[in-house]
Design an enzyme around this catalytic site. Structure first.
Site, PDB file in Angstrom:
ATOM      1  N   SER A 143      -9.382   6.494   5.417  1.00  0.00           N
ATOM      2  CA  SER A 143      -9.102   6.660   3.991  1.00  0.00           C
ATOM      3  C   SER A 143     -10.407   6.379   3.264  1.00  0.00           C
ATOM      4  O   SER A 143     -11.318   5.762   3.846  1.00  0.00           O
ATOM      5  CB  SER A 143      -8.034   5.647   3.573  1.00  0.00           C
ATOM      6  OG  SER A 143      -8.015   5.481   2.170  1.00  0.00           O
ATOM      7  N   TYR A 156      -4.072  -2.819   3.947  1.00  0.00           N
ATOM      8  CA  TYR A 156      -4.441  -1.401   4.142  1.00  0.00           C
ATOM      9  C   TYR A 156      -5.959  -1.260   4.216  1.00  0.00           C
ATOM     10  O   TYR A 156      -6.502  -0.600   5.115  1.00  0.00           O
ATOM     11  CB  TYR A 156      -3.876  -0.586   2.973  1.00  0.00           C
ATOM     12  CG  TYR A 156      -3.967   0.907   3.116  1.00  0.00           C
ATOM     13  CD1 TYR A 156      -3.036   1.616   3.868  1.00  0.00           C
ATOM     14  CD2 TYR A 156      -4.970   1.632   2.468  1.00  0.00           C
ATOM     15  CE1 TYR A 156      -3.103   2.992   3.982  1.00  0.00           C
ATOM     16  CE2 TYR A 156      -5.045   3.011   2.575  1.00  0.00           C
ATOM     17  CZ  TYR A 156      -4.105   3.690   3.329  1.00  0.00           C
ATOM     18  OH  TYR A 156      -4.175   5.066   3.437  1.00  0.00           O
TER      19      TYR A 156
HETATM   20  P1  NAD Z   1       3.726  10.038   5.120  1.00  0.00           P
HETATM   21  O1  NAD Z   1       4.558   8.869   4.731  1.00  0.00           O
HETATM   22  O2  NAD Z   1       3.985  11.370   4.505  1.00  0.00           O
HETATM   23  O3  NAD Z   1       3.730  10.215   6.711  1.00  0.00           O
HETATM   24  C1  NAD Z   1       3.534   9.143   7.579  1.00  0.00           C
HETATM   25  C2  NAD Z   1       4.298   9.414   8.852  1.00  0.00           C
HETATM   26  O4  NAD Z   1       4.028   8.323   9.758  1.00  0.00           O
HETATM   27  C3  NAD Z   1       5.806   9.466   8.662  1.00  0.00           C
HETATM   28  O5  NAD Z   1       6.336  10.638   9.272  1.00  0.00           O
HETATM   29  C4  NAD Z   1       6.310   8.216   9.355  1.00  0.00           C
HETATM   30  O6  NAD Z   1       7.592   8.356   9.945  1.00  0.00           O
HETATM   31  C5  NAD Z   1       5.240   8.003  10.412  1.00  0.00           C
HETATM   32  N1  NAD Z   1       5.207   6.620  10.903  1.00  0.00           N
HETATM   33  C6  NAD Z   1       5.238   5.478  10.185  1.00  0.00           C
HETATM   34  N2  NAD Z   1       5.243   4.407  10.994  1.00  0.00           N
HETATM   35  C7  NAD Z   1       5.201   4.894  12.267  1.00  0.00           C
HETATM   36  C8  NAD Z   1       5.205   4.290  13.558  1.00  0.00           C
HETATM   37  N3  NAD Z   1       5.248   2.950  13.700  1.00  0.00           N
HETATM   38  N4  NAD Z   1       5.160   5.079  14.644  1.00  0.00           N
HETATM   39  C9  NAD Z   1       5.124   6.434  14.518  1.00  0.00           C
HETATM   40  N5  NAD Z   1       5.135   7.055  13.325  1.00  0.00           N
HETATM   41  C10 NAD Z   1       5.184   6.298  12.215  1.00  0.00           C
HETATM   42  O7  NAD Z   1       2.221   9.561   4.831  1.00  0.00           O
HETATM   43  P2  NAD Z   1       0.833  10.366   4.703  1.00  0.00           P
HETATM   44  O8  NAD Z   1       0.366  10.236   3.305  1.00  0.00           O
HETATM   45  O9  NAD Z   1       0.923  11.702   5.324  1.00  0.00           O
HETATM   46  O10 NAD Z   1      -0.093   9.392   5.584  1.00  0.00           O
HETATM   47  C11 NAD Z   1      -0.587   9.731   6.861  1.00  0.00           C
HETATM   48  C12 NAD Z   1      -1.860   8.939   7.110  1.00  0.00           C
HETATM   49  O11 NAD Z   1      -2.836   9.300   6.124  1.00  0.00           O
HETATM   50  C13 NAD Z   1      -1.689   7.419   7.018  1.00  0.00           C
HETATM   51  O12 NAD Z   1      -2.461   6.799   8.024  1.00  0.00           O
HETATM   52  C14 NAD Z   1      -2.272   7.104   5.644  1.00  0.00           C
HETATM   53  O13 NAD Z   1      -2.762   5.790   5.566  1.00  0.00           O
HETATM   54  C15 NAD Z   1      -3.384   8.124   5.576  1.00  0.00           C
HETATM   55  N6  NAD Z   1      -3.872   8.411   4.226  1.00  0.00           N
HETATM   56  C16 NAD Z   1      -3.033   8.899   3.289  1.00  0.00           C
HETATM   57  C17 NAD Z   1      -3.535   9.159   2.024  1.00  0.00           C
HETATM   58  C18 NAD Z   1      -2.663   9.690   0.936  1.00  0.00           C
HETATM   59  O14 NAD Z   1      -3.118   9.693  -0.210  1.00  0.00           O
HETATM   60  N7  NAD Z   1      -1.467  10.177   1.201  1.00  0.00           N
HETATM   61  C19 NAD Z   1      -4.886   8.930   1.724  1.00  0.00           C
HETATM   62  C20 NAD Z   1      -5.707   8.436   2.742  1.00  0.00           C
HETATM   63  C21 NAD Z   1      -5.185   8.182   3.984  1.00  0.00           C
END
Ligand code: NAD
Length: 261
Positions: A143, A156
């Site tokens: 991130s 985080y």
């Molecule tokens: P999201 O909530 O849409 O998807 C996350 C997925 O991870 C979900 O399907 C959930 O079921 C799964 N998950 C959670 N805990 C789990 C576990 N213990 N085992 C297996 N699966 C698990 O979130 P997103 O925004 O798509 O985030 C995905 C990644 O991107 C994360 O690592 C997040 O930190 C990172 N990220 C997101 C953003 C943002 O703005 N959305 C920005 C930077 C980084």
């Protein structure tokens, strides 16, 4: 596009948001893709979508914090598709709270999903990649918070910074085996993880939801725009298909200029 024909990928957290788009993109580029997630029904829907488009996919019920489940899941991918070339360690959650009231249970849960999950999936993948002598690539979902801090996000920010250390260590250990590693660092992407934070941050910071979006989330960008799931997926595809270790051990920000370095 077929640059990943014959390659096999595992994407964790691929039932939703960024991970889902990465899985679709890798599959459209020719890879067979395992959709590893806690949410089994949603994972199966991603598999169905890939298969409808003529691709190959497998739904894996996986909690990335469970050592045995991770090891068995990766074994199953190799047994099903014959190899493992690409791991995208993407599963993640967000819990926002000021440090003084951050519960120890929430802290441990955050570090377990983001860091234990990255370690366990990496270790299981390397145990197949190294003996197979096909090389490979491991991409961690970091991130902008791998490089910057924000209030309310202690666990985080700590976890996302930690991924840089894991990726750089893997770049050095994996080099002789032809295994590369990277951290992809998105800015804010409008997924369920972010939608949930908007009212939570408004409450904690005492500002409106509109201000959370414009100032907290997009204030550091060059153009006030959210990053999209496709922006992140295209970056992963580029790094996954890059042909040599000229690119390894890097973190790549995909963030509309927020956190340039
Ligand atoms: P999201 O909530 O849409 O998807 C996350 C997925 O991870 C979900 O399907 C959930 O079921 C799964 N998950 C959670 N805990 C789990 C576990 N213990 N085992 C297996 N699966 C698990 O979130 P997103 O925004 O798509 O985030 C995905 C990644 O991107 C994360 O690592 C997040 O930190 C990172 N990220 C997101 C953003 C943002 O703005 N959305 C920005 C930077 C980084």
């Amino acid at each position: 596009m077929t640059q990943l024909n014959g390659k096999v990928a595992v994407v964790t957290g691929a039932a939703s948001g960024i991970g889902k788009q990465i899985a679709l993109t890798l599959a459209r580029s020719g890879a067979a893709v395992a959709i590893a997630d806690l949410q089994q029904d949603a994972a199966q829907r991603v598999v169905d979508e890939i298969e409808r488009e003529g691709g190959k996919a497998l739904a894996l019920a996986m909690d990335v914090t469970d050592e045995q489940v991770v090891d068995a899941g990766i074994e199953r991918v190799v047994a099903t598709f014959g190899s493992l070339d690409i791991l995208v360690s993407n599963a993640g959650i967000q819990i926002v709270n000021p440090l003084e009231s951050y519960s120890f249970a929430d802290w441990k849960k955050m570090l377990a999903i983001h860091l234990d999950g990255a370690f366990l999936t990496t270790r299981a993948a390397l145990r197949h990649m190294y003996p197979a002598k096909r090389g490979g690539v491991v991409i961690y979902m970091g991130s902008v918070h791998s490089h910057e801090a924000s209030p309310l996000k202690s666990a985080y920010v700590t976890a996302k910074h930690g991924l840089l250390g894991l990726a750089r260590t893997l770049a050095k250990e994996g080099g002789p085996h032809g295994v590369r590693s990277h951290v992809v660092c998105p800015g804010f992407v409008r997924t369920p993880l972010v939608e949930k934070q908007i009212p939570e941050q408004a409450r904690e910071l005492g500002i409106s939801e509109d201000e959370v979006v414009k100032k907290v989330m997009l204030g550091g960008t060059v153009d006030g725009e959210f990053t999209t799931v496709d922006d992140v997926a295209q970056t992963v595809l580029f790094l996954a298909s890059f042909p040599s270790a000229a690119l390894t051990g890097q973190s790549v920000l995909v963030s509309h200029g927020w956190g340039m370095r």
